[in-house]
Design a protein around this motif. Structure first.
Motif: not given
Length: 472
Positions: A25-33, A37-39
């Protein structure tokens, strides 16, 4: 234990630690606005057993109507031809089950020979000296031909007849943005390319002039005259492209004999079924001057050190083999299996069989044209010669509703042109003929159309008898 195992939890933790994040999740948060992102979790149902999945898929398949479930006169680029059992038998031969990419000729002789024999057949069919090993399908083949023209002469404008398939026109419009090109569409006149508008549209900034033969409405174009006119205006640097129905080349003059520089087309009719719209293959042939700008691969014949016949990849102009800016193709494969079906089918028909098939289609299409236009309220959309497809007009008729009515009786009468050309042909119907459509089926189609037209007009009367003595 399989050869392809998933990463374990420990593997994932080690990889995340190596890149300096605590979780996926942290990895995706650095790449995707964050807004993307879906919670919440995806709304996916629970998994099912193999037996339950089979039942579910069978129910989904039963919702489809295939060309074997109804008598279909639907065409518009994909046609219900008979595919002989020979095709599947030869496709499964072990000689052709060689590696996916034939980079190592010593272990890929079957696949390479297929390419070579296929290229030979396409060159003979089109009367052009070189062919590649196939591309994905017809519209992308036209798009690749337009790019070849841009590389050849550096010009900006793509002139294309409105008689081209709508998917071809859409493909050209899409790719032209990347090419830095402009697409100019020439209108039709009585179903064929308007020769005056064609000549007027072409100028010295035109890279290519593109025709379809026969065109989308089934009309046989005067390709020789249109090609000559294009060359007169655009000069020798102009590249003329013909998009052909390969079956009709059994009786129509091949592109190499009427001035066409690059011949492309959709190969589905050559031994490929109507498998929910694909896959199929596109063919691509050209004059020798364009050999090094053709997309994809070309296989060649050679001899090994012992003098034995063998096959190798001769040219491959794809992006992963040379610098990207010099690549002439971003297509990363050919449709080799479908192309194999095509060359087997052509071999099955032979030099005499293909003209016989095309002549059969022309005769049955003429019969259908005469029979269907004998119905009160049905007329020709155009008066041009046709080979395997005819366009009708039904003034004042809701053609999509008529199609649905005929389908209720197990027949598909053809394509309602309101789907593809709602402004130009809102009352049009495109009817396709293959060798699987018999005289009795054409007569039955006439009965169903006549009844449907009468019902919409509110007459309530049944079919009358037309000038041929068939239901009209």
């Amino acid at each position: 234990m399989t050869r392809y195992t998933t990463a374990t939890d420990a593997d994932r933790e080690a990889m995340l630690a190596a890149v300096g994040v605590g979780s996926v999740r942290d990895l995706l948060a650095e790449q995707i606005p964050a807004a993307l992102l879906r919670d919440e979790p995806l709304a996916l149902p629970d998994g099912r057993s193999e037996q339950e999945v089979y039942v579910h898929l069978r129910e989904l398949a039963a919702a489809n109507t295939s060309a074997e479930d109804e008598v279909t006169f639907l065409g518009a680029g994909m046609y219900d031809h008979y595919v002989p059992a020979l095709i599947d038998m030869l496709l499964g031969r072990s000689e052709f089950l060689t590696p996916y990419t034939p980079y190592q000729p010593e272990v890929s002789q079957g696949g390479l020979q297929v390419m070579f024999e296929y290229q030979t057949a396409i060159s003979e069919l089109t009367a052009l000296p070189v062919s590649n090993a196939s591309v994905y399908e017809g519209p992308s083949a036209v798009g690749a031909a337009a790019y070849l023209a841009k590389l050849h002469n550096g010009r900006r404008r793509i002139v294309v007849s409105a008689g081209a398939h709508p998917h071809t026109l859409q493909t050209l419009e899409t790719l032209a943005i990347g090419y830095g090109s402009e697409v100019v569409v020439v209108p039709l006149k009585d179903g064929a390319t308007d020769p005056q508008a064609w000549a007027a549209a072409i100028d010295e900034d035109t890279s290519t002039a593109i025709l379809q033969q026969p065109n989308f409405l089934g009309a046989v174009e005067d390709v020789a005259a249109l090609t000559a006119a294009a060359k007169d205006v655009g000069g020798e640097k102009l590249v003329t492209v013909g998009a052909y129905d390969p079956i009709t080349l059994g009786i129509l003059a091949p592109p190499g004999e009427v001035g066409i520089d690059v011949a492309v087309g959709e190969g589905q009719t050559l031994g490929n079924r109507l498998d929910f719209g694909g896959p199929s293959f596109g063919f691509f042939a050209a004059r020798e001057a364009f050999l090094r700008r053709m997309p994809g691969r070309i296989a060649g014949e050679t001899t090994d050190v012992d003098g034995r016949r063998g096959f190798v990849l001769t040219l491959q102009t794809r992006e992963q083999h040379i610098r990207r800016e010099k690549a002439t193709s971003n297509i990363c494969t050919s449709q080799a299996l479908n192309a194999l079906a095509g060359v087997v089918y052509l071999g099955w028909l032979g030099r005499e069989g293909l003209p016989e098939l095309a002549e059969l289609l022309a005769r049955r299409t003429h019969y259908a044209r005469t029979t269907l236009t004998a119905i009160d309220g049905v007329e020709l959309l155009h008066g041009q010669p046709v080979v395997r497809e005819l366009a009708l007009r039904l003034p004042g008729i809701d053609v999509p509703a008529l199609v649905a009515h005929v389908q209720e009786h197990g027949y598909h009468p053809g394509l309602a042109l309101a789907r593809t050309h709602p402004d130009a042909y809102p009352d049009g119907l495109l009817v396709a003929i293959t060798e699987q459509r018999t005289k009795d089926q054409i007569d039955r189609l006439a009965e169903l159309l006549a009844a449907g037209v009468a019902a919409q007009r509110g007459s309530g009367s049944g079919p009358t008898t037309g000038q041929n003595g068939v239901a009209a």
